[in-house]
Design a protein around this motif. Sequence first.
Motif, mmCIF file in Angstrom:
data_model
loop_
_atom_site.group_PDB
_atom_site.id
_atom_site.type_symbol
_atom_site.label_atom_id
_atom_site.label_comp_id
_atom_site.label_asym_id
_atom_site.label_seq_id
_atom_site.Cartn_x
_atom_site.Cartn_y
_atom_site.Cartn_z
ATOM 1 N N PHE A 31 0.804 -1.222 0.000
ATOM 2 C CA PHE A 31 0.000 0.000 0.000
ATOM 3 C C PHE A 31 0.831 1.262 0.000
ATOM 4 O O PHE A 31 0.340 2.310 -0.397
ATOM 5 N N ASN A 32 2.102 1.189 0.475
ATOM 6 C CA ASN A 32 2.910 2.395 0.502
ATOM 7 C C ASN A 32 3.908 2.441 -0.644
ATOM 8 O O ASN A 32 4.965 3.040 -0.536
ATOM 9 N N ASP A 33 3.578 1.792 -1.786
ATOM 10 C CA ASP A 33 4.418 1.906 -2.981
ATOM 11 C C ASP A 33 4.311 3.308 -3.554
ATOM 12 O O ASP A 33 3.464 4.090 -3.160
ATOM 13 N N SER A 34 5.160 3.568 -4.571
ATOM 14 C CA SER A 34 5.083 4.881 -5.206
ATOM 15 C C SER A 34 3.862 4.984 -6.114
ATOM 16 O O SER A 34 3.357 6.065 -6.360
ATOM 17 N N ASP A 35 3.336 3.839 -6.616
ATOM 18 C CA ASP A 35 2.156 3.891 -7.483
ATOM 19 C C ASP A 35 1.205 2.754 -7.136
ATOM 20 O O ASP A 35 1.193 1.727 -7.813
ATOM 21 N N PRO A 36 0.401 2.907 -6.076
ATOM 22 C CA PRO A 36 -0.476 1.799 -5.684
ATOM 23 C C PRO A 36 -1.867 1.854 -6.302
ATOM 24 O O PRO A 36 -2.811 1.365 -5.718
ATOM 25 N N THR A 37 -2.020 2.444 -7.493
ATOM 26 C CA THR A 37 -3.361 2.630 -8.086
ATOM 27 C C THR A 37 -4.078 1.293 -8.288
ATOM 28 O O THR A 37 -5.237 1.125 -7.916
ATOM 29 N N ASN B 30 -5.086 -0.179 -5.044
ATOM 30 C CA ASN B 30 -6.242 0.491 -4.450
ATOM 31 C C ASN B 30 -7.539 -0.042 -5.044
ATOM 32 O O ASN B 30 -8.514 -0.280 -4.342
ATOM 33 N N PRO C 93 -6.811 0.246 4.814
ATOM 34 C CA PRO C 93 -5.962 -0.897 5.163
ATOM 35 C C PRO C 93 -5.181 -0.666 6.446
ATOM 36 O O PRO C 93 -5.138 0.431 6.989
ATOM 37 N N LEU D 170 -2.453 2.081 6.502
ATOM 38 C CA LEU D 170 -2.824 3.475 6.237
ATOM 39 C C LEU D 170 -3.979 3.868 7.132
ATOM 40 O O LEU D 170 -5.029 4.262 6.654
ATOM 41 N N ASN E 258 3.166 10.793 -0.702
ATOM 42 C CA ASN E 258 2.710 10.109 -1.907
ATOM 43 C C ASN E 258 1.232 10.421 -2.137
ATOM 44 O O ASN E 258 0.388 10.084 -1.326
ATOM 45 N N LEU F 99 -0.736 9.207 -4.318
ATOM 46 C CA LEU F 99 -1.542 8.124 -4.886
ATOM 47 C C LEU F 99 -1.961 7.061 -3.876
ATOM 48 O O LEU F 99 -2.632 6.123 -4.244
ATOM 49 N N THR F 100 -1.570 7.188 -2.588
ATOM 50 C CA THR F 100 -1.996 6.164 -1.629
ATOM 51 C C THR F 100 -3.499 6.259 -1.428
ATOM 52 O O THR F 100 -4.124 7.267 -1.728
ATOM 53 N N LEU F 101 -4.077 5.178 -0.879
ATOM 54 C CA LEU F 101 -5.533 5.072 -0.780
ATOM 55 C C LEU F 101 -6.118 6.222 0.023
ATOM 56 O O LEU F 101 -7.096 6.868 -0.388
ATOM 57 N N ILE F 102 -5.502 6.518 1.174
ATOM 58 C CA ILE F 102 -6.084 7.543 2.039
ATOM 59 C C ILE F 102 -5.978 8.917 1.384
ATOM 60 O O ILE F 102 -6.900 9.727 1.477
ATOM 61 N N GLN G 162 -6.017 9.475 -1.854
ATOM 62 C CA GLN G 162 -7.009 9.533 -2.925
ATOM 63 C C GLN G 162 -8.396 9.806 -2.346
ATOM 64 O O GLN G 162 -9.168 10.601 -2.910
#
Lengths: 330, 167
Positions: free
Chosen positions: A118-124, A127, A291, A294, B141, B143-146, B148
């Motif tokens: 979840f803490n990657d640089s691009d977790p689109t 998600n 998650p 986060l 970041n 783009l993380t879920l929270i 977004q």
Amino acid sequence: MATRTACQVFRRRFSSASAALRPSTAEIRSRRNAVFSREQQRQRALYPRIEKIEVSLRGPGLDGTLLIMNKGMSTPLSCARHLTEYHVNNSALALVDGELWPLHQPLTDSCTLTLLMFNDSDPTLLNEAYWRSCSALLGQVLETAFKDDYTVELLSTPEVPVTSGAFCCDVVLDPQLDSWTPSPESLRSLTRGAQQLIHQNLAWEPLEVAPSVALEVFSHSRCKQEEVEQKASDSPKGTVMLYRCGDHVLLSGGPLVARTGLCSQYEVTAMHSLGQGPWGHHRRTQGLSLPLQLQAHHTVWRRLRERAEKLVEAGAKQESTPPPSPDSAQ
Amino acid sequence: MRLTLQMLISHGRVARRIGLGPESRINMLRNILTGLVRHERIETTRVRADEVRFYAEKLIDYAKKGDTDEKAMKMASFWLTEKDLVPKLFKVLAPRFENHSTGYTRMARIPNRENLDRAQMAVLEYKGNPFPPLYPVKKENELTLINQLLKGYREERARARVLGAEA
């Protein structure tokens, strides 16, 4: 008058007879479970001898690591277990040769593997998969929440973007419940059910099956069978992905995350009525989840939750034009 | 002179005593300042870096007056022992800090020296230098879920505000 009461008596008798003919939800569930287990055993038995494959890892600090794993038996989770506990606990999905791969699905060929967190640089992509898994969990909770007298039909979950604020699960309840609107207490009890499933930390086991097996699994539900046929025609290989969580088998449009324990804050926020549809009275249940890695502060959670109670319109309606700022409007 | 107790106690005295005497102190600071102008980031003891900081900023203030100014040129040629740094000061460092009024330097303490003396060390730099930052910048970041979810929340609030303003 006498004929009317006689008709009512007959109707009641006939409706109870039809209810008795339909098997109970527990029986349906055990039957689906049995078919799933049988198919899983059959697919495992396709690899009687252990053959080795080479899996090369990609990722920060892992580039170039080569693992020798078993064909048809090793999953990306077993690759993560060769690394560290951090990778096991935090990886939710895997990318095998650029393709999304559930963490519990066995690897079949030598490939490149990337563990997604979840803490990657691009977790689109992750998600979207997480949102899908939360809807699947909500569907499972709804199926088990009601008493055996009432049927619950899960419709195909619409794909909602994360920025819309809530994931949804479309459901059609028993016609006897058409006038029932859920109170906050019932939503809270649904949340409790979901939290129990999260606490049990069940894994979502994936299984790629032919459409005939999927139709057999969902033999008691006509709308699920239609969904199976539609997904089979959509997919390039003609197969359908089934997932099992605990003893509940479900159908999903895309890969799901590894286990229920990855969600930490989970709440069922609202249930809206969408009106009459082809299967009955459609309802959209919405929820919000975050998650384990986060977690939100309670003030932030409260605001997001208030937003999640509003109805989410599914289907590519995007607010692509940015609204004019209040200063220019004045 | 009269030997008083006040001579031995230094309570409240802010002037530091570096080196062998005042002239030695100025010479030492001059050398350190020349090194700072040449390299734009140097590592010395904490006390020396703290002393040089004042002189480094005053030198930039003089350089801002321009190299035609007589006093500025005299100061620069006194303080910079290597004369090829005088044009660098007037042509590179002074224009860099045109829009700053104060605070041209940054000091960061680092672990003590490894020698027997275990001296307290510091890094002194001119801001805007080409090296990587001393304190690494923590990037959020988006783009993380929270993030977004929060982005969607902010956009909806902006939309509601616009609708409220129009209505």
